[in-house]
Design an enzyme around this catalytic site. Structure first.
Site, PDB file in Angstrom:
ATOM      1  N   ASP A 103      76.642  65.060  25.787  1.00 39.68           N
ATOM      2  CA  ASP A 103      76.678  66.229  24.899  1.00 39.68           C
ATOM      3  C   ASP A 103      76.301  65.760  23.487  1.00 39.68           C
ATOM      4  OD1 ASP A 103      77.489  67.677  27.070  1.00 39.68           O
ATOM      5  OD2 ASP A 103      79.611  67.728  26.511  1.00 39.68           O
ATOM      6  N   ASP A 139      67.737  64.080  25.255  1.00 39.70           N
ATOM      7  CA  ASP A 139      66.606  64.894  24.782  1.00 39.70           C
ATOM      8  C   ASP A 139      66.772  65.183  23.289  1.00 39.70           C
ATOM      9  OD1 ASP A 139      68.951  66.489  25.653  1.00 39.70           O
ATOM     10  OD2 ASP A 139      67.802  68.087  24.683  1.00 39.70           O
TER      11      ASP A 139
END
Ligand SMILES: C[S@@+](CC[C@H](N)C(=O)[O-])C[C@H]1O[C@@H](n2cnc3c(N)ncnc32)[C@H](O)[C@@H]1O
Length: 193
Positions: A103, A139
């Protein structure tokens, strides 16, 4: 199967996690639904795999899928990743630690919740075997750059080339982001402790 230590306040022995402690152990922090870990466990039957995941629903899903495959070399621990790294896992027990699409906590006020920090590096090096590997993908460019600066300034970790020949399946999130055309940032480090 789910792995629940008998004592959460004493450092584990490797044989308490899997009965064959001579085999290499790989740890996946935040394993999610576990496709990556299951794929690796099928592909490398002579290694053991421990997923760490805080969400119970995901832990149960990995356990169900692993049971369907009849895997004896995969277990999942339901905890916040930093706790087993800092307190529970034995010293120098893992040949590889994976942190894949953690996260990113993009809001500035949440940056302190990000996993990669100096304390994380200290625990990582404690848990990795000498020459053990840390594999990291995200990402999120800004989180990647921040993490790389922390990892590269940690003297016991050395960045090394990502070996494109070794078997390394895509994770669920990686498939999702790749379909959306997102750039994937990745890095591999070795412990020299
Ligand atoms: C974005 S998902 C990525 C899942 C998987 N690694 C993948 O690439 O498909 C992040 C996962 O990490 C778990 N997670 C986030 N922070 C965690 C923490 N501190 N400890 C354990 N699990 C955590 C989340 O519940 C979620 O399943």
């Amino acid at each position: 199967m789910q792995f629940s230590p008998s004592d959460y306040f004493t450092k584990l022995k490797k044989a308490e996690i899997f009965p064959d402690p001579e085999r290499p152990l790989e740890i996946d922090l935040g394993c999610g639904d576990g496709s990556f870990l299951i794929d690796l466990a099928v592909h490398f039957p002579s290694k053991n795999f421990l997923g760490v995941e805080r969400l119970l629903g995901r832990v149960r899903r990995v356990c169900r899928r692993s049971q369907k495959e009849g895997l004896q070399n995969l277990k999942v621990l339901r905890l916040e990743s930093s706790y087993p790294l800092e307190w529970l896992l034995p010293d120098h027990c893992a040949s590889r630690v994976h942190l894949l699409f953690p996260d990113p906590w993009p809001k500035k006020k949440h940056h302190k919740r990000r996993l990669v920090s100096e304390e994380f590096c200290t625990s990582l090096v404690r848990v990795l075997e000498p020459n053990g590997e840390f594999l990291f993908k995200t990402d999120h460019q800004e989180y990647f750059e921040e993490s790389m600066s922390v990892l590269n300034s940690f003297p016991s970790l050395k960045e090394t080339r990502w070996d494109p020949d070794s078997y390394y399946p895509q994770t669920d999130f990686e498939k999702l982001w790749a379909e959306q055309g997102k750039i994937i940032y990745y890095a591999r480090f070795k412990s020299n402790q």
